[in-house]
Design an enzyme around this catalytic site. Sequence first.
Site, PDB file in Angstrom:
ATOM      1  CE1 TYR A 155      -3.211   2.886   0.432  1.00 32.74           C
ATOM      2  CE2 TYR A 155      -3.773   2.044   2.599  1.00 32.74           C
ATOM      3  CZ  TYR A 155      -3.986   2.937   1.584  1.00 32.74           C
ATOM      4  OH  TYR A 155      -4.977   3.883   1.708  1.00 32.74           O
ATOM      5  CE  LYS A 183      -6.167   1.991  -1.759  1.00 27.87           C
ATOM      6  NZ  LYS A 183      -6.998   2.114  -0.536  1.00 27.87           N
ATOM      7  CB  ILE A 223      -8.112  -1.007  -3.578  1.00 27.00           C
ATOM      8  CG1 ILE A 223      -7.563  -2.390  -3.941  1.00 27.00           C
ATOM      9  CG2 ILE A 223      -8.750  -1.026  -2.193  1.00 27.00           C
ATOM     10  CD1 ILE A 223      -6.443  -2.867  -3.014  1.00 27.00           C
TER      11      ILE A 223
END
EC number: 4.3.3.7
Length: 326
Positions: A155, A183, A223
């Site tokens: 992330y 992400k 996402i």
Amino acid sequence: MQDSQSPIAAAQSTSLHASSSFRGIWLPLITPFKREGAHAPVDHTALRRIVAHYRHSGIAGFVICGTTGEAAALEDDEQIAVLETVLAEADGLPVIAGLAGNHLGHTLTRMDALNALPLAGVLTPAPYYIRPSQAGLVDWFHALADRSAAPLVLYDIPYRTGATLTLETLLTLAGHANIRGIKDCGGNAHTTQALIADGRLSVLAGEDHQLLSTLTMGGHGAIIASSHCRPAHFAALYRAVRAQQLDVARVLFHALMPVVRLLFAEANPGPVKAWLAREGWLEDVLRAPMTSASPALAQQLVDAVAAIDTAFGAKAAQGATVADAA
């Protein structure tokens, strides 16, 4: 004579061999709370109802206990309970768990608890606040990937963690067998393009307004919190890009952007919770220091979603297809 490939055929072959562990539109689900005393307990009844609502909406899977899920306001045992509820209701749809921290021992202990669950992946950012070196970041993610039973999804969100993952570091991490995706909230188009071209990680857009650009470059999905609102339209946009129907994808993207802008006009997840409350799915309750969206913004969201429904029709609101958007 040796067979030769055209540049286009070679590119298509490379794309087919790119990482495909995580594709499509993933929903970073909110965590519903009850308006019950100062603590505001998790509303598991509402959570089950919401998961049942979204699981057949065209999304690829759920991301649970992320930023949108107010994970920082949940105790460790509350996070496990939320994950168990979602897994029980997801009807086989894959679930990714969020895992954030900056104390390696504590984070690894929490990873051990996640390892007992049938997760599709673990989404984890750089350790926040302490701003380690790039070598320290590689060591951190390697330690988590070595410990995790499920594949790791990086992330990259430096404006929250204070730590920037360089392209060199990301490419190094892509070499770990248990790091399969990212992400991408890094805000660097060059890095996004380079990771997609490298092909070892599933590159998922994490900034909602970058959805179309990431997908058209060859990104694997997204996402994005805005997929709470009319997720079938986001899924249709993804399918349109995959089918090379870019005119359709652009129509959907531009229709969705007013809702996306409103959802982030105030601190996430306040606006999306306000909209869901207006739709009757949950109580508009957040845990401090997060606050509810203003009534004016909540009404603007209702109106913006209604405009999408008017543009695409009631059928599309239930399950948009590429044909619906054409």
